[in-house]
Scaffold this motif. Structure first.
Motif, PDB file in Angstrom:
ATOM      1  N   GLY A  56     -13.466  18.210  -4.328  1.00  0.00           N
ATOM      2  CA  GLY A  56     -13.761  17.290  -5.418  1.00  0.00           C
ATOM      3  C   GLY A  56     -12.501  16.701  -6.027  1.00  0.00           C
ATOM      4  O   GLY A  56     -12.447  15.502  -6.335  1.00  0.00           O
ATOM      5  N   ILE A  57     -11.476  17.523  -6.192  1.00  0.00           N
ATOM      6  CA  ILE A  57     -10.199  17.036  -6.736  1.00  0.00           C
ATOM      7  C   ILE A  57      -9.598  15.994  -5.793  1.00  0.00           C
ATOM      8  O   ILE A  57      -9.117  14.940  -6.227  1.00  0.00           O
ATOM      9  CB  ILE A  57      -9.211  18.204  -6.930  1.00  0.00           C
ATOM     10  CG1 ILE A  57      -9.766  19.219  -7.949  1.00  0.00           C
ATOM     11  CG2 ILE A  57      -7.857  17.685  -7.379  1.00  0.00           C
ATOM     12  CD1 ILE A  57     -10.020  18.670  -9.325  1.00  0.00           C
ATOM     13  N   ARG A  58      -9.637  16.287  -4.499  1.00  0.00           N
ATOM     14  CA  ARG A  58      -9.112  15.320  -3.515  1.00  0.00           C
ATOM     15  C   ARG A  58      -9.895  14.012  -3.563  1.00  0.00           C
ATOM     16  O   ARG A  58      -9.315  12.926  -3.472  1.00  0.00           O
ATOM     17  CB  ARG A  58      -9.161  15.923  -2.101  1.00  0.00           C
ATOM     18  CG  ARG A  58      -8.120  16.994  -1.844  1.00  0.00           C
ATOM     19  CD  ARG A  58      -7.994  17.282  -0.357  1.00  0.00           C
ATOM     20  NE  ARG A  58      -9.260  17.752   0.213  1.00  0.00           N
ATOM     21  CZ  ARG A  58      -9.622  19.040   0.255  1.00  0.00           C
ATOM     22  NH1 ARG A  58      -8.825  19.972  -0.246  1.00  0.00           N
ATOM     23  NH2 ARG A  58     -10.780  19.388   0.808  1.00  0.00           N
ATOM     24  N   HIS A  59     -11.205  14.127  -3.702  1.00  0.00           N
ATOM     25  CA  HIS A  59     -12.050  12.927  -3.732  1.00  0.00           C
ATOM     26  C   HIS A  59     -11.745  12.080  -4.972  1.00  0.00           C
ATOM     27  O   HIS A  59     -11.672  10.845  -4.886  1.00  0.00           O
ATOM     28  CB  HIS A  59     -13.520  13.342  -3.710  1.00  0.00           C
ATOM     29  CG  HIS A  59     -14.473  12.202  -3.522  1.00  0.00           C
ATOM     30  ND1 HIS A  59     -14.200  11.125  -2.705  1.00  0.00           N
ATOM     31  CD2 HIS A  59     -15.697  11.955  -4.054  1.00  0.00           C
ATOM     32  CE1 HIS A  59     -15.220  10.279  -2.729  1.00  0.00           C
ATOM     33  NE2 HIS A  59     -16.140  10.762  -3.559  1.00  0.00           N
ATOM     34  N   ARG A  61      -8.911  11.969  -6.525  1.00  0.00           N
ATOM     35  CA  ARG A  61      -7.599  11.366  -6.293  1.00  0.00           C
ATOM     36  C   ARG A  61      -7.715  10.155  -5.369  1.00  0.00           C
ATOM     37  O   ARG A  61      -7.077   9.118  -5.604  1.00  0.00           O
ATOM     38  CB  ARG A  61      -6.666  12.422  -5.712  1.00  0.00           C
ATOM     39  CG  ARG A  61      -5.201  12.032  -5.739  1.00  0.00           C
ATOM     40  CD  ARG A  61      -4.297  13.239  -5.650  1.00  0.00           C
ATOM     41  NE  ARG A  61      -4.528  14.005  -4.453  1.00  0.00           N
ATOM     42  CZ  ARG A  61      -4.976  15.269  -4.426  1.00  0.00           C
ATOM     43  NH1 ARG A  61      -5.254  15.886  -5.553  1.00  0.00           N
ATOM     44  NH2 ARG A  61      -5.152  15.912  -3.289  1.00  0.00           N
ATOM     45  N   GLU A  62      -8.551  10.254  -4.340  1.00  0.00           N
ATOM     46  CA  GLU A  62      -8.747   9.133  -3.427  1.00  0.00           C
ATOM     47  C   GLU A  62      -9.406   7.947  -4.125  1.00  0.00           C
ATOM     48  O   GLU A  62      -9.025   6.795  -3.915  1.00  0.00           O
ATOM     49  CB  GLU A  62      -9.603   9.591  -2.239  1.00  0.00           C
ATOM     50  CG  GLU A  62      -8.888  10.572  -1.311  1.00  0.00           C
ATOM     51  CD  GLU A  62      -9.849  11.264  -0.363  1.00  0.00           C
ATOM     52  OE1 GLU A  62     -11.072  10.977  -0.449  1.00  0.00           O
ATOM     53  OE2 GLU A  62      -9.383  12.096   0.449  1.00  0.00           O
ATOM     54  N   ILE A  63     -10.397   8.231  -4.951  1.00  0.00           N
ATOM     55  CA  ILE A  63     -11.107   7.161  -5.669  1.00  0.00           C
ATOM     56  C   ILE A  63     -10.151   6.421  -6.602  1.00  0.00           C
ATOM     57  O   ILE A  63     -10.099   5.185  -6.629  1.00  0.00           O
ATOM     58  CB  ILE A  63     -12.295   7.740  -6.453  1.00  0.00           C
ATOM     59  CG1 ILE A  63     -13.399   8.180  -5.486  1.00  0.00           C
ATOM     60  CG2 ILE A  63     -12.846   6.709  -7.451  1.00  0.00           C
ATOM     61  CD1 ILE A  63     -14.486   9.006  -6.146  1.00  0.00           C
ATOM     62  N   ILE A  64      -9.362   7.189  -7.362  1.00  0.00           N
ATOM     63  CA  ILE A  64      -8.425   6.565  -8.294  1.00  0.00           C
ATOM     64  C   ILE A  64      -7.368   5.767  -7.528  1.00  0.00           C
ATOM     65  O   ILE A  64      -7.009   4.651  -7.914  1.00  0.00           O
ATOM     66  CB  ILE A  64      -7.766   7.630  -9.195  1.00  0.00           C
ATOM     67  CG1 ILE A  64      -8.820   8.285 -10.090  1.00  0.00           C
ATOM     68  CG2 ILE A  64      -6.663   7.005 -10.060  1.00  0.00           C
ATOM     69  CD1 ILE A  64      -8.299   9.466 -10.878  1.00  0.00           C
TER      70      ILE A  64
END
Length: 345
Positions: A56-59, A61-64
């Protein structure tokens, strides 16, 4: 998790800032099937988000990293701990000011997670907060709860304008509770209060404890889902806020602004802001876990029309100082201070 406090505040902040001539935007990730009616605000983009944990944290970061809203921003503000952690590890921070605006205690309380998980989340969030350019808290009560991690500037929360619909004269309507049906909000205590006072009650919200509490079948108590704020106080007599962990307490402030008398726990962030008269504070702020103590305070208010009217006038007046416009003005002022400090360095 639900379209409740932080969700509604995000929309209100963007609307108020845009009305003041600032081009604020927001990205809001919601769990699929999250309860509550979606809001529509120009500049606010909502997307479905199902990943959890490190994924979730990676996701996030990718979205931002891919968001044009963030690419064009001078200042990036995170409103939940997962976003704090994602931004702490994100290249999007380069050349921008990153502020963690803490809206609630940034790690789980006792009983919400295992001891090991609470310890890990506290360490991770503490490390993230220490990397932010600035950290804001909505009340001094909240700032004190994570002072071990980082000193915070107070940038108060606020609510959108609420029409006054009550003045404390009617004590026949139901007691009202609103919030996430979770352990830190103590919805079970509200059920006990309804049972002990013998007065009808309505609880608005959803969460992990809802099924268990519904099965208790407390006479006179109805469990409702999330609804729009205008419908919460329509026929209510008293708002009861039982939470042990309320950084601000948007529902209580909205109820007060609508003219509803309120009874709050001593841990409520908004309690010292709404109750500035010591006599009224003693009557309406409860520092106890005992349902009988709460029931006595609520019953006293229900039985005393003069007290209800005095409380209604007092909290309504104080709620007028807790506006979303004032929150935006303070946020803009502090962000400008940070930018000037960066230029001078």
């Amino acid at each position: 998790m639900a379209r409740s406090g932080v969700y509604r505040t995000t929309h209100d902040l963007v609307r108020a800032a845009q009305s003041a001539g600032f081009s604020w935007k927001a990205l809001v990730g919601m769990r699929p099937g999250a309860p509550g009616a979606p809001l529509i605000t120009p500049g606010v983009r909502e997307f479905s988000f199902s990943a959890r944990g490190n994924a979730g944290i990676r996701h996030i970061r990718e979205i931002i990293g891919a968001a044009p809203e963030a690419a064009d921003a001078d200042v990036v503000i995170s409103l939940i701990s997962q976003s704090d952690v994602a931004l702490a590890k994100s290249g999007i921070r380069e050349g921008r000011i990153w502020i963690a605006w803490v809206r609630g205690r940034p790690w789980p309380a006792v009983g919400e997670q295992s001891l090991l998980r609470r310890a890990i989340l506290r360490v991770v969030e503490t490390a993230a907060l220490r990397q932010a350019d600035d950290v804001w808290a909505t009340t001094p009560v909240l700032a004190g709860e994570f002072a071990s991690a980082r000193e915070a500037h107070i940038v108060p929360a606020g609510i959108a304008p609420v029409r006054r619909i009550a003045n404390g004269q009617d004590g026949s309507g139901p007691l009202v509770w609103a919030g996430r049906v979770a352990i830190d909000k103590r919805p079970g205590l509200f059920a006990d209060i309804v049972a002990k006072t013998g007065h009808a009650g309505v609880a608005f919200g959803d969460g992990p404890l809802l099924g268990t509490l519904k099965s208790r079948s407390v006479p006179g108590l109805r469990w409702e889902g999330w609804t729009d704020s205008d419908s919460l106080w329509a026929d209510a007599s008293v708002f009861v806020g039982t939470s042990t962990r309320e950084a601000f307490g948007r529902s209580a402030v909205e109820a007060a602004a609508a003219g509803l008398p309120v009874v709050l726990g001593a841990q409520y962030g908004a309690a010292p802001l709404l109750f500035t008269d010591q006599g009224i504070r003693r009557a309406c702020v409860v520092d106890s876990d005992d349902p009988a103590v709460w029931a006595r305070a609520v019953r006293t208010l229900l039985d005393d029309a003069d007290l209800r009217e005095a409380v209604s006038e007092h909290v309504h007046s104080n709620a007028q100082q807790l506006t979303i416009d004032a929150s935006v003005r303070r946020a803009i002022s502090r962000a400008q201070e940070l930018r000037q400090e960066r230029i001078e360095r």
